[in-house]
Design an enzyme around this catalytic site. Sequence first.
Site, PDB file in Angstrom:
ATOM      1  N   HIS A  61       0.773  -1.051  -0.068  1.00  0.00           N
ATOM      2  CA  HIS A  61       0.068   0.394   0.079  1.00  0.00           C
ATOM      3  C   HIS A  61       0.893   1.303   0.051  1.00  0.00           C
ATOM      4  O   HIS A  61       0.284   2.373   0.033  1.00  0.00           O
ATOM      5  CB  HIS A  61      -0.957   0.171   0.909  1.00  0.00           C
ATOM      6  CG  HIS A  61      -2.096  -1.031   1.177  1.00  0.00           C
ATOM      7  ND1 HIS A  61      -3.308  -1.432   0.862  1.00  0.00           N
ATOM      8  CD2 HIS A  61      -2.050  -2.308   1.504  1.00  0.00           C
ATOM      9  CE1 HIS A  61      -3.971  -2.101   1.163  1.00  0.00           C
ATOM     10  NE2 HIS A  61      -3.168  -3.188   1.991  1.00  0.00           N
ATOM     11  N   LYS A 111      -8.854  13.166   5.028  1.00  0.00           N
ATOM     12  CA  LYS A 111      -7.820  11.600   4.987  1.00  0.00           C
ATOM     13  C   LYS A 111      -6.975  12.145   5.867  1.00  0.00           C
ATOM     14  O   LYS A 111      -6.805  13.282   6.710  1.00  0.00           O
ATOM     15  CB  LYS A 111      -7.353  11.488   3.410  1.00  0.00           C
ATOM     16  CG  LYS A 111      -6.717  13.189   3.442  1.00  0.00           C
ATOM     17  CD  LYS A 111      -6.221  13.266   1.225  1.00  0.00           C
ATOM     18  CE  LYS A 111      -6.911  12.998   0.470  1.00  0.00           C
ATOM     19  NZ  LYS A 111      -7.439  12.464  -0.859  1.00  0.00           N
ATOM     20  N   ARG A 112      -6.295  11.119   6.145  1.00  0.00           N
ATOM     21  CA  ARG A 112      -5.091  11.243   6.936  1.00  0.00           C
ATOM     22  C   ARG A 112      -4.195  12.324   6.989  1.00  0.00           C
ATOM     23  O   ARG A 112      -3.731  12.930   5.634  1.00  0.00           O
ATOM     24  CB  ARG A 112      -4.251   9.716   7.390  1.00  0.00           C
ATOM     25  CG  ARG A 112      -5.054   9.058   7.841  1.00  0.00           C
ATOM     26  CD  ARG A 112      -5.129   9.777   9.473  1.00  0.00           C
ATOM     27  NE  ARG A 112      -4.256  10.114  10.487  1.00  0.00           N
ATOM     28  CZ  ARG A 112      -4.041   8.778  11.214  1.00  0.00           C
ATOM     29  NH1 ARG A 112      -4.180   7.900  11.192  1.00  0.00           N
ATOM     30  NH2 ARG A 112      -2.806   9.245  12.254  1.00  0.00           N
ATOM     31  N   LYS A 153       0.158  14.204   1.003  1.00  0.00           N
ATOM     32  CA  LYS A 153      -1.198  14.870   0.651  1.00  0.00           C
ATOM     33  C   LYS A 153      -1.322  15.817   0.523  1.00  0.00           C
ATOM     34  O   LYS A 153      -2.851  16.420  -0.568  1.00  0.00           O
ATOM     35  CB  LYS A 153      -2.674  13.802   1.834  1.00  0.00           C
ATOM     36  CG  LYS A 153      -2.211  12.189   2.102  1.00  0.00           C
ATOM     37  CD  LYS A 153      -3.039  12.205   2.758  1.00  0.00           C
ATOM     38  CE  LYS A 153      -3.261  10.140   3.345  1.00  0.00           C
ATOM     39  NZ  LYS A 153      -3.730   9.301   2.456  1.00  0.00           N
ATOM     40  N   THR A 189      -9.531   6.149  -1.446  1.00  0.00           N
ATOM     41  CA  THR A 189     -10.344   5.485  -1.951  1.00  0.00           C
ATOM     42  C   THR A 189     -11.453   6.249  -1.607  1.00  0.00           C
ATOM     43  O   THR A 189     -12.814   5.893  -2.111  1.00  0.00           O
ATOM     44  CB  THR A 189     -10.593   4.783  -0.484  1.00  0.00           C
ATOM     45  OG1 THR A 189     -10.023   4.564   0.422  1.00  0.00           O
ATOM     46  CG2 THR A 189      -9.802   3.091  -0.973  1.00  0.00           C
ATOM     47  N   LYS A 237     -15.450   7.261  -3.428  1.00  0.00           N
ATOM     48  CA  LYS A 237     -16.651   7.697  -2.458  1.00  0.00           C
ATOM     49  C   LYS A 237     -17.393   8.961  -2.800  1.00  0.00           C
ATOM     50  O   LYS A 237     -18.664   8.715  -3.068  1.00  0.00           O
ATOM     51  CB  LYS A 237     -16.779   7.177  -1.078  1.00  0.00           C
ATOM     52  CG  LYS A 237     -15.984   6.267   0.133  1.00  0.00           C
ATOM     53  CD  LYS A 237     -15.444   6.313   1.095  1.00  0.00           C
ATOM     54  CE  LYS A 237     -14.478   5.134   1.845  1.00  0.00           C
ATOM     55  NZ  LYS A 237     -13.877   5.434   2.098  1.00  0.00           N
TER      56      LYS A 237
HETATM   57  C1  26Q Z   1       3.179   0.605  10.387  1.00  0.00           C
HETATM   58  C2  26Q Z   1       4.188   0.367  11.648  1.00  0.00           C
HETATM   59  C3  26Q Z   1       3.824   0.597  12.810  1.00  0.00           C
HETATM   60  C4  26Q Z   1       2.743   1.751  13.282  1.00  0.00           C
HETATM   61  C5  26Q Z   1       2.021   1.729  12.018  1.00  0.00           C
HETATM   62  C6  26Q Z   1       2.566   1.878  10.624  1.00  0.00           C
HETATM   63  C7  26Q Z   1       1.241   1.347   9.604  1.00  0.00           C
HETATM   64  C8  26Q Z   1       0.012   1.931   9.645  1.00  0.00           C
HETATM   65  C9  26Q Z   1      -0.926   1.798   9.508  1.00  0.00           C
HETATM   66  C10 26Q Z   1       1.403   1.846   8.572  1.00  0.00           C
HETATM   67  C11 26Q Z   1       0.768   1.848   7.513  1.00  0.00           C
HETATM   68  C12 26Q Z   1      -1.023   2.040   7.921  1.00  0.00           C
HETATM   69  C13 26Q Z   1      -1.821   2.589   6.765  1.00  0.00           C
HETATM   70  C14 26Q Z   1      -1.453   3.071   5.509  1.00  0.00           C
HETATM   71  C15 26Q Z   1      -2.799   2.960   5.016  1.00  0.00           C
HETATM   72  O1  26Q Z   1      -3.528   3.301   5.527  1.00  0.00           O
HETATM   73  N1  26Q Z   1      -2.528   3.451   3.296  1.00  0.00           N
HETATM   74  C16 26Q Z   1      -3.059   2.962   2.132  1.00  0.00           C
HETATM   75  O2  26Q Z   1      -4.085   2.264   1.947  1.00  0.00           O
HETATM   76  C17 26Q Z   1      -5.253   2.433   1.455  1.00  0.00           C
HETATM   77  C18 26Q Z   1      -6.024   1.653   0.496  1.00  0.00           C
HETATM   78  O3  26Q Z   1      -5.429   1.174   0.017  1.00  0.00           O
HETATM   79  C19 26Q Z   1      -5.152   3.061   0.028  1.00  0.00           C
HETATM   80  O4  26Q Z   1      -5.611   3.992  -0.660  1.00  0.00           O
HETATM   81  C20 26Q Z   1      -3.906   4.974   0.123  1.00  0.00           C
HETATM   82  O5  26Q Z   1      -3.056   5.291  -1.066  1.00  0.00           O
HETATM   83  C21 26Q Z   1      -2.612   4.247   1.053  1.00  0.00           C
HETATM   84  O6  26Q Z   1      -2.130   6.136   1.681  1.00  0.00           O
END
Ligand code: 26Q
Length: 809
Positions: free
Chosen positions: A356, A543-544, A549, A651, A655
């Site tokens: 991702h 979004k976050r 972004k 995503t 929506k």
């Molecule tokens: C990793 C290690 C330690 C702590 C946290 C994490 C961690 C947690 C969540 C790393 C990444 C995430 C989340 C990532 C995320 O939401 N990515 C998004 O995924 C979506 C679904 O595929 C995409 O549409 C977005 O582009 C992407 O940013």
Amino acid sequence: MNKTTNEVQELILDKLARYFAITPEQATEEQIYKAASLVVRDILLQKKQENNARIAEGKYKRVYYLCMEFLIGRSLKNNLFNLGLTEQFDKCLKKMGFSLEDIFERESDAGLGNGGLGRLASCFMDSLATLNYPAMGFTIRYEYGLFKQRIVDNQQVELPDMWLPSGEVWMMPRSDKRFTINLGGRAEEYLDGNGRMRVRYVDSQQIDALAYDVMISGYGDGAGVSVLRLWSATSTTQFDMRSFSQGDYEKAMQRENEAELITKVLYPSDDHSQGKQLRLQQEYFLVSASLQSIIKDHLRLYKSLKNLPEKAAIHANDTHPALAIPELMRLLMDEHDFSWDEAWDIASRTVNYTNHTVMAEALEKWDENMFRTVLPRVYSITCEINRRFIAEMNDRHVDGAKIANMQVINNNQVKMANLCVIGSQKVNGVSALHSDIIKDTIFSDFNEVYPDRFTNVTNGITHRRWLLQSNPLLSSLIEELIGSDFHTKPETLSGLNKFATDKTVLDRIGEIKKQNKKAYAEYVKKTTGFALNPESRFDTQIKRLHEYKRQLLNVLKIVHYYLDLTDNPDKKVTPQTFIFGAKAAGGYMHAKRIIQLINCLSKEIQKNPKIKQKLDVMFVENYNVTQAEHLIPASEVSEQISLAGKEASGTSNMKFMINGAVTLGTLDGANVEIGERVGDDNIFIFGVKTDEVERAWRAGYNSSTIYTHNDEIKRVVDRLRIGFDGESFSDIASYLIQGNYNVADPYMCLLDFDDYKRTAERMDEAYNNADRWNKMALVNIAQSGIFSSDRSINDYAKNIWRLKKVKKV
Ligand code: 26Q
């Protein structure tokens, strides 16, 4: 599910009597919420049992979706909708003197995720159940989900998210599903009585994983039920009575507290891996519990694990469950007597992995020493995976530098993405562009040695939640025009295209958007007191909060408009309201400053009613799934403005599209495919493309030159130093043109500013021609079917998991 209103009523009365010993007249909304939810849970349970029996009988292959996050949101409304019981419950509660809509408001969001990745997992569960693929999701039952955001003095404050009181009703505790996890200590090899090598754990911490099952019904006839299993950590041993009796209460509690810490809280950062030991323990906990459970179920059905790859697909959603590969090896070898080669053959044909992100700071790497300390046995297996991989590459005469780049352990780090690629059957990106980028960049060497391993599955959203449930007015219009086939066949939304020149239809689309805006404005007024002007254009970025972004780019554009209006308050403009919703990771200071900037700008505008009429900014506090459900149907412009090459898919773009908002975006992630679907006339694309980003860096991108030569940009950046609502943002100004210990403007806001502004002006023209704009909305809706998660799941089922649907009875 056919249940009459009277039957529903009887079931609810029964729950009220049994759990609270009350009648409806005496009940609070909370109690009604609980009783109604328990009734739904019973119905789901029955459906699940029937479904499970069919899966077992047909010996269907199953998919097990492992993910550290499931961003579920609320469940009652969704379950009633999918079961076709909304009307019955509505009527029944009315008779009891309650409104179903008010009862929905009693439920808090299950926010067991950060953002896109977690919400994707939840959308996938809906589609898996609806399409009736045999599936099970696995995650952690965090006691606290993603923090609750409060804005105090324009700044983000994080509060604990206590979701469990209202979320708990959906979970069936499974005391029969309990597994032990070993952490730390030493793994010792010894020979058993038959001369076989065995492994035992010495001085390790043992923790039990307890299962809680949430059932997720699919929608429509023939739909199945998927189970999401959430693991909760608890102490293996009984309460330490001895210490307690001796008055050492701390010690008495210690073991329990240590165990329960593992599932206490969700890590609140996305796209950033911090290498924290507790996070590694959480990941292993999820993986080990899930695999033990999968293996036990498989053995009950098939008595052997040899056919695991034929009957089970294990999916790692990102690298967070990457330990599934060495853990499966461990279980096969240490507990089920397979040789290395047999075990490797099974594991590497069973596991698949979705990537991702390509951002270096998001790729999970663990310090080798920590990894060895926390997971001694898994570490030694991982070393062996690495050793054999290097040997294979050497045999194939792969270049040494490339091997170094691909190996799992290097420079005292364990690289989880490399582990995933080596141990998976298939690896996919989440949009066409992103899947190409991973092959060309982070996984280019792997793509040379394993060319067939890489593929794409473009993300999707469940249109049942994001259109049918959240936008009833638009859904009814669509049903009137093309019938309701699109509920389960989203591609048939294209039937709307034939109304592209039908003035009455276009007017109605415009009218519905207006009504949704009004309703949202009322909702906001009631819940926050903020006065939104429904006559203005609603332009939304949710979004976050992350530099890539580029919420900051959006702010720069708004400040530019703001300065224009302060200079010339009578300027004729298209009134606009810019709406932001974003949480920043607690330790991400720069992101928190941008939240403060947005809130200060908003505050300053509120002081000037004349400007507010023409230009307004609103920050949605505590943006979450429920907020999104309210806001997206009311939005007209979808801001998708990441620097090209950085957003894997996005995503929310999908929506917005299905709700008739028009994208203002860069050629990044799934925006590219949205653009291909709707055509250039129905999207506003701006900014540098992926390859141009590279070229600009190589040519020595220098934002301060842009600043010096572009008066508008200079005016905006200088204004940041003065600030808003009494707060200066010179730190952000210098981030843009000097760089704070770092390269200046790392996500090229200034480079894209001009094109962004020009494109937004083009958008104004289109907006002011209602027919043109409503037609754009219609084409967006009509072309959105392919972005349903039904399509994504069918792609996964066919190309990656090789699953068949359970046959209808
Ligand atoms: C990793 C290690 C330690 C702590 C946290 C994490 C961690 C947690 C969540 C790393 C990444 C995430 C989340 C990532 C995320 O939401 N990515 C998004 O995924 C979506 C679904 O595929 C995409 O549409 C977005 O582009 C992407 O940013």
